[in-house]
Design an enzyme around this catalytic site. Structure first.
Site, mmCIF file in Angstrom:
data_model
loop_
_atom_site.group_PDB
_atom_site.id
_atom_site.type_symbol
_atom_site.label_atom_id
_atom_site.label_comp_id
_atom_site.label_asym_id
_atom_site.label_seq_id
_atom_site.Cartn_x
_atom_site.Cartn_y
_atom_site.Cartn_z
ATOM 1 N N ARG A 98 0.848 -1.209 0.000
ATOM 2 C CA ARG A 98 0.000 0.000 0.000
ATOM 3 C C ARG A 98 0.881 1.256 0.000
ATOM 4 O O ARG A 98 0.602 2.223 -0.691
ATOM 5 C CB ARG A 98 -0.913 0.022 1.224
ATOM 6 C CG ARG A 98 -1.787 -1.195 1.400
ATOM 7 C CD ARG A 98 -3.133 -1.080 0.690
ATOM 8 N NE ARG A 98 -3.984 -2.190 1.058
ATOM 9 C CZ ARG A 98 -4.027 -3.378 0.439
ATOM 10 N NH1 ARG A 98 -3.271 -3.612 -0.609
ATOM 11 N NH2 ARG A 98 -4.835 -4.333 0.854
ATOM 12 N N GLU A 148 -13.811 -14.942 8.762
ATOM 13 C CA GLU A 148 -13.705 -14.366 7.410
ATOM 14 C C GLU A 148 -13.313 -15.418 6.361
ATOM 15 O O GLU A 148 -12.129 -15.684 6.151
ATOM 16 C CB GLU A 148 -12.667 -13.232 7.389
ATOM 17 C CG GLU A 148 -12.529 -12.608 5.999
ATOM 18 C CD GLU A 148 -11.504 -11.476 5.919
ATOM 19 O OE1 GLU A 148 -10.775 -11.244 6.897
ATOM 20 O OE2 GLU A 148 -11.438 -10.848 4.850
ATOM 21 N N LYS A 162 -17.608 -12.352 8.274
ATOM 22 C CA LYS A 162 -17.038 -11.364 7.348
ATOM 23 C C LYS A 162 -16.866 -12.021 5.972
ATOM 24 O O LYS A 162 -15.822 -12.605 5.684
ATOM 25 C CB LYS A 162 -15.696 -10.861 7.895
ATOM 26 C CG LYS A 162 -14.977 -9.913 6.946
ATOM 27 C CD LYS A 162 -13.887 -9.122 7.650
ATOM 28 C CE LYS A 162 -13.104 -8.286 6.659
ATOM 29 N NZ LYS A 162 -12.265 -7.277 7.277
ATOM 30 N N SER A 221 -14.276 -5.445 1.537
ATOM 31 C CA SER A 221 -14.446 -4.708 0.272
ATOM 32 C C SER A 221 -13.712 -5.397 -0.874
ATOM 33 O O SER A 221 -14.081 -5.213 -2.045
ATOM 34 C CB SER A 221 -14.039 -3.245 0.415
ATOM 35 O OG SER A 221 -12.688 -3.082 0.762
ATOM 36 N N GLY A 222 -12.676 -6.173 -0.578
ATOM 37 C CA GLY A 222 -12.129 -7.102 -1.558
ATOM 38 C C GLY A 222 -11.420 -6.534 -2.769
ATOM 39 O O GLY A 222 -11.168 -7.265 -3.716
ATOM 40 N N GLY A 223 -11.155 -5.227 -2.773
ATOM 41 C CA GLY A 223 -10.492 -4.652 -3.937
ATOM 42 C C GLY A 223 -11.464 -4.180 -5.014
ATOM 43 O O GLY A 223 -11.046 -3.745 -6.087
ATOM 44 N N ARG A 265 -9.531 -1.620 2.170
ATOM 45 C CA ARG A 265 -9.224 -0.739 1.033
ATOM 46 C C ARG A 265 -10.281 0.313 0.761
ATOM 47 O O ARG A 265 -9.961 1.456 0.441
ATOM 48 C CB ARG A 265 -8.974 -1.590 -0.217
ATOM 49 C CG ARG A 265 -7.584 -2.196 -0.217
ATOM 50 C CD ARG A 265 -7.470 -3.324 -1.193
ATOM 51 N NE ARG A 265 -8.098 -4.535 -0.683
ATOM 52 C CZ ARG A 265 -8.068 -5.705 -1.302
ATOM 53 N NH1 ARG A 265 -7.480 -5.820 -2.481
ATOM 54 N NH2 ARG A 265 -8.629 -6.774 -0.765
HETATM 55 P P1 13P Z 1 -10.569 -5.234 2.200
HETATM 56 O O1 13P Z 1 -11.827 -4.494 2.582
HETATM 57 O O2 13P Z 1 -9.521 -4.365 1.604
HETATM 58 O O3 13P Z 1 -10.892 -6.461 1.389
HETATM 59 O O4 13P Z 1 -9.914 -5.737 3.554
HETATM 60 C C1 13P Z 1 -10.690 -6.345 4.490
HETATM 61 C C2 13P Z 1 -9.883 -7.332 5.224
HETATM 62 O O5 13P Z 1 -9.739 -7.231 6.419
HETATM 63 C C3 13P Z 1 -9.301 -8.457 4.499
HETATM 64 O O6 13P Z 1 -8.874 -9.431 5.413
#
Ligand code: 13P
Length: 338
Positions: free
Chosen positions: A33, A177, A219, A261-263, A295
């Site tokens: 990042r 998650e 998650k 959010s996953g990118g 992200r």
């Molecule tokens: P993102 O929202 O960037 O996908 O990150 C969430 C997260 O904690 C991934 O493990």
């Protein structure tokens, strides 16, 4: 196990209007990042950046909890105040990522399994003493022609449930998650099918390992088209398919879903969360549908900061704005910006 405390914490994390900031990037991820804004990743630069986010005025209106990395939960802010205290002074619950990342799954092709169970019981005890109220463990599943396999899903679900059970034993709310990566050209229907399989396996393992569903959060990824699919589904279809899928496999006793959010681009992730929350009351979805974004909450402030202390205010404003818009989407009242 203090069930009442677990339930209270889980509910506080998905309180009305609020969701979670994921600021638990591992050393490698935060370096990537920072590389994107040409800033060297050092203990000090990581602290300076994260402290801007945590000290943003008014942020607790939208953020209930922050997931930290091991370095940050032990770190002091610039004036010597522990970072955990900076958060709790704002009324924000500190949490901690406890997995140790992924490794190739033995005897599998292109599947990963998450490590970190060894010694976890002792680490959890220490994190609770350091002030954590919740934990996170991320499993990674990718969609391709031959994956995921039943073997890959069961290995990952087993570890997720072991983590969740131990977290609850330590009085910490587990955020479970199972991330289904968006990479690939698959359709939203294929994502639906895989999400259903993944969640079925995860909740089967959680039940076998006696995890208190009222004292945990899920998650997941949303049910979406692959990132490089020719035609990507619109927010209304994402909302419909995500809720339909969850209704098949996600018990009503789980208090909340905090999506990653996953990118996905900020605009579409926010529009998708908004559509989900507009649809939820129409179809009596029993869970809070909130966020645990990395992200999508941090892209704008990271760019505004660019490693310069004179940009602190601009970075805080960018973070506040993303958090405000995301909170609106969490309530189904988001209006896309001009
Ligand atoms: P993102 O929202 O960037 O996908 O990150 C969430 C997260 O904690 C991934 O493990």
């Amino acid at each position: 196990m203090d069930k009442q405390r677990l339930v209270q914490t889980a509910q506080a994390l998905v309180a009305e209007k609020k969701g979670i900031l994921a600021a638990d990037e591992s050393s490698g991820t935060i370096k990537r990042r920072f590389d994107s804004i040409n800033v060297e990743s050092t203990e000090e630069s990581r602290r300076n950046y994260r402290e801007i986010l945590f000290r943003t005025a008014g942020i607790a209106d939208f953020v209930s909890g922050v997931i930290l990395f091991d370095e940050t939960i032990r770190q002091d802010g610039a004036d010597g105040t522990p970072m955990v205290k900076v958060l709790s002074n704002q009324g924000i619950i500190p949490g901690i990522k406890v997995d140790k990342g992924t490794v190739p799954l033995p005897s599998a092709t292109d599947e990963l399994v998450t490590e970190g169970l060894d010694g976890l019981r002792d680490r959890l005890k220490e994190y609770a003493e350091l002030g954590a109220g919740f934990t996170k463990w991320r499993a990674v599943i990718s969609i391709a022609d031959d994956t995921p396999t039943a073997y890959g899903l069961s290995a990952n679900a087993h570890a997720l449930a072991r983590f969740a059970a131990m977290s609850q034993e330590a009085g910490l709310v587990p955020i479970v998650e199972p991330e289904i990566l968006r990479d690939g050209g698959h359709s939203i229907d294929r994502c639906f099918e895989v999400t259903e399989e993944v969640l079925r396996e995860v909740f089967d393992q959680l039940a076998q390992q006696k995890v208190l569903l009222e004292g945990m959060l899920l998650k997941p990824s949303m049910v979406i088209s692959g990132g490089s699919a020719d035609q990507r589904a619109e927010p209304e279809e994402v909302a419909e398919k995500t809720i339909d899928c969850f209704k098949r496999v996600l018990p009503a006793s789980v208090p909340g879903v905090v999506f990653l959010s996953g990118g996905e681009p900020d605009g579409s992730v926010t529009a998708n969360l908004n559509a989900l929350n507009q649809r939820a009351p129409e179809v009596d979805a029993p869970w809070q549908l909130s966020f645990s974004f990395g992200r999508s909450l941090q892209g704008a402030p990271l760019a505004a900061w660019a490693g310069k202390s004179e940009n602190t205010e601009a970075a805080a404003l960018a973070f506040y704005t993303r958090a405000r818009l995301t909170s609106a989407a969490r309530q189904g009242t988001y209006v896309p910006e001009d």
